[in-house]
Design a protein around this motif. Structure first.
Motif, PDB file in Angstrom:
ATOM      1  N   SER A   2      66.819 110.007 -13.206  1.00 23.98           N
ATOM      2  CA  SER A   2      67.620 109.352 -12.338  1.00 23.98           C
ATOM      3  C   SER A   2      68.052 107.834 -12.924  1.00 23.98           C
ATOM      4  CB  SER A   2      66.696 108.937 -11.008  1.00 23.98           C
ATOM      5  OG  SER A   2      66.914 107.931 -10.411  1.00 23.98           O
ATOM      6  N   ALA A   3      69.333 107.728 -12.887  1.00 29.70           N
ATOM      7  CA  ALA A   3      69.992 106.584 -13.655  1.00 29.70           C
ATOM      8  C   ALA A   3      69.808 105.335 -12.772  1.00 29.70           C
ATOM      9  CB  ALA A   3      71.459 107.029 -13.969  1.00 29.70           C
ATOM     10  N   GLY A  41      86.307  95.002 -16.140  1.00 28.62           N
ATOM     11  CA  GLY A  41      85.607  94.017 -15.364  1.00 28.62           C
ATOM     12  C   GLY A  41      85.556  94.028 -13.702  1.00 28.62           C
ATOM     13  N   VAL A  42      86.123  95.221 -13.472  1.00 30.57           N
ATOM     14  CA  VAL A  42      86.234  95.439 -12.013  1.00 30.57           C
ATOM     15  C   VAL A  42      84.829  96.459 -11.291  1.00 30.57           C
ATOM     16  CG1 VAL A  42      87.542  96.593 -10.003  1.00 30.57           C
ATOM     17  CG2 VAL A  42      88.668  95.666 -11.741  1.00 30.57           C
ATOM     18  N   ARG A  43      84.180  95.824 -10.561  1.00 24.32           N
ATOM     19  CA  ARG A  43      82.835  96.510 -10.307  1.00 24.32           C
ATOM     20  C   ARG A  43      83.098  97.292  -9.147  1.00 24.32           C
ATOM     21  NH1 ARG A  43      77.800  93.041  -7.990  1.00 24.32           N
ATOM     22  NH2 ARG A  43      77.049  94.950  -7.327  1.00 24.32           N
ATOM     23  N   ALA A  44      82.732  98.630  -9.373  1.00 28.61           N
ATOM     24  CA  ALA A  44      83.141  99.537  -8.234  1.00 28.61           C
ATOM     25  C   ALA A  44      81.781  99.932  -7.488  1.00 28.61           C
ATOM     26  CB  ALA A  44      83.952 100.700  -8.836  1.00 28.61           C
ATOM     27  N   LEU A 136      78.296 103.701 -16.361  1.00 28.18           N
ATOM     28  CA  LEU A 136      78.822 102.982 -15.130  1.00 28.18           C
ATOM     29  C   LEU A 136      77.770 101.716 -15.085  1.00 28.18           C
ATOM     30  CD1 LEU A 136      79.200 106.000 -12.927  1.00 28.18           C
ATOM     31  CD2 LEU A 136      81.055 104.162 -13.170  1.00 28.18           C
ATOM     32  N   GLY A 137      76.389 102.163 -15.263  1.00 26.51           N
ATOM     33  CA  GLY A 137      75.476 100.889 -14.843  1.00 26.51           C
ATOM     34  C   GLY A 137      75.657  99.792 -15.903  1.00 26.51           C
ATOM     35  N   ARG A 138      76.078 100.042 -17.053  1.00 23.85           N
ATOM     36  CA  ARG A 138      76.286  98.867 -17.943  1.00 23.85           C
ATOM     37  C   ARG A 138      77.355  97.950 -17.294  1.00 23.85           C
ATOM     38  NH1 ARG A 138      75.148 102.007 -22.303  1.00 23.85           N
ATOM     39  NH2 ARG A 138      76.966 103.129 -22.351  1.00 23.85           N
TER      40      ARG A 138
END
Ligand code: FAD
Length: 430
Positions: A2-3, A41-44, A136-138
């Motif tokens: 689980s990430a 730099g765009v957080r989704a 993605l998490g990074r």
């Protein structure tokens, strides 16, 4: 595994109650869109109706994930939209660079098999998924699992805080966003979460959704006789004909099933009988990839052997009896003693055997959905809707399908990346 970027409830938005980007659907396309938006730099926020994202990646390629093809041509794809638009989108991330992303950036060694399909060396789809989740998490993205988008409403006029959309979610929650990406997939294999919601949402916002149809799908035959051959597989050319006109032919492995026909060559040709222009289209098989003229020549050279013994050296035994029967030729007839009419019938059954298709196995078995959101209604530079500013599309929800061999993932990766980059670019710069 689980990430850390997967959560089970909607987190608070990063700024002033508005998400810069909400991506609906965490399949191949949505995950890639999130990765590239994040890199810029765009957080989704990714919303995924299944508790575990990426269900289709997990089952793909026979459980090994055929992540890419090794060679790509425009003809590997089908759309009712402009071929030029398709070409431009595909050219935006050349295959070599896409492959380097997996190998170099994500650190996943890939291998090319004899079929030209590319797989992870590990044969493990989880490796692809885990690497995408980590990436993605990074970049600060979060995936909410087990949350379904139910309603997408544009906010008009654009709210003072910049929000352009509100999404009603199930279980109960609402999110507001500046941009929304529909990465909801098609209708195929609905148990993986793709139930067609994206089409409905796009249609409600004024988009043309072209007739959907199951593609890369096993076909059902009118004739019971073939069921006896279930399980037999052999190389075959499958031609699609309208009357005398040849619409296309492909060669590959053909599989008899209890209901009809499957195998890569049948799946690839299936769209010609399930798709938009299917009226009057018939499929015919050239067993072993040999056409009528080639079979005729072989029979001529067969000499005094019986039809049965001659064909048994070339084709599976069960199949030989059935084909001879179908051609109404006595099995013990010597090749040299066949009448002209018997030879004609046998050559037809061997070299251009009618498959008499009556249907297909539907979305339950289809690998992809043909049709969808019209390509001509999105910008080919950004994949942003030409009708609703701030709305983007990527992956299978668009009217593009690929053939077997990693082409559908390629489309999902390329379009996902394109949207991710577009979301990060200042308006007008993409
Ligand atoms: C059995 C099978 C094997 C395949 N094997 C291969 C292969 O080896 N190589 C290849 O190239 N292609 C393969 N494909 C095709 C490939 O899997 C798809 O083309 C690709 O996954 C499409 O990616 P996508 O992100 O557009 O859609 P999907 O992968 O379908 O992802 C869409 C996601 O959106 C979610 N979603 C939908 N609606 C909502 C909503 N309202 N709210 C929240 N979430 C929502 C769904 O749960 C889903 O996770 C295979 C397909 C199948 C069915």
């Amino acid at each position: 595994m689980s990430a850390p970027c997967i959560v089970q409830s909607v987190p608070p938005p990063p700024e002033g109650g508005v998400w810069p980007v909400v991506i609906v659907g965490a399949g191949a396309a949505g995950l890639m869109a999130g990765v590239f938006a994040g890199r810029c730099g765009v957080r989704a926020l990714l919303l995924e109706s299944r508790p575990k994202p990426g269900a289709k990646i997990r089952v793909s390629g026979g459980g090994r994930c055929n992540v890419l093809p090794s060679v790509v041509e425009l003809d590997d794809f089908a759309t009712e939209g402009s071929r030029n638009a398709l070409k431009n989108v595909l050219a935006s991330w050349p295959l070599k660079e896409c492959r380097a992303f997996f190998e170099r950036d994500l650190g996943i060694p890939l291998k090319v098999e004899d079929t030209g399909k590319v797989f992870p060396v590990s044969d493990d789809p989880a490796q692809i998924l885990d690497a995408l989740f980590s990436e993605l998490g990074r970049n600060g993205a979060q995936i909410v699992g087990g949350v379904r988008a139910e309603e997408l409403t544009p906010l008009a006029p654009e709210a003072a805080d910049g929000a352009r959309f509100e999404l009603q979610l199930s279980p109960t929650a609402r999110v507001r966003a500046r941009s929304v990406v529909l990465a909801t997939g098609g209708l195929s294999l609905p148990k993986t979460g793709s139930d067609g919601w994206g089409y409905t949402a796009a249609h409600k916002l004024g988009h043309t959704v072209l007739r959907r149809y199951p593609a890369l799908v096993p076909l059902a035959s009118l004739e019971q006789r073939w069921a006896e051959l279930a399980g037999i597989s052999l190389p075959t050319t499958v031609s699609a004909l309208r009357g005398e006109k040849l619409l296309g032919a492909r060669t590959g492995d053909f599989l008899f099933t209890h209901k009809g026909f499957s195998g890569p060559v049948v799946l690839d040709q299936s769209r010609l009988v399930t798709g938009p222009d299917h009226d009057g289209v018939e499929l015919a098989a050239s067993w072993l990839g040999l056409g009528p003229a080639e079979w005729d020549l072989k029979l001529q050279k067969g000499g005094a052997r019986s039809v049965l013994l001659f064909l048994r050296d070339l084709l599976p035994r069960r199949m030989v009896s059935l084909l001879i029967d179908f051609a109404r030729v006595p099995a013990d007839r010597k090749l040299s003693e066949m009448t002209r009419e018997e030879r004609r019938r046998l050559v037809h059954v061997l070299g251009q055997c009618p498959l008499s298709i009556v249907g297909d196995e539907g979305y339950r078995s289809a690998e992809v959905t043909g049709g969808g959101v019209a390509l001509d209604e999105v910008s080919t530079k950004t994949l942003e809707s030409r009708l609703v500013p701030g709305l983007y599309f990527c992956g299978e929800v668009l009217d593009v399908i690929g053939r077997i061999g990693g082409f559908n993932f390629l489309w999902a990766w390329v379009t996902g990346r394109k949207v991710g980059l577009a979301l990060a670019a200042p308006r007008g710069e993409t």
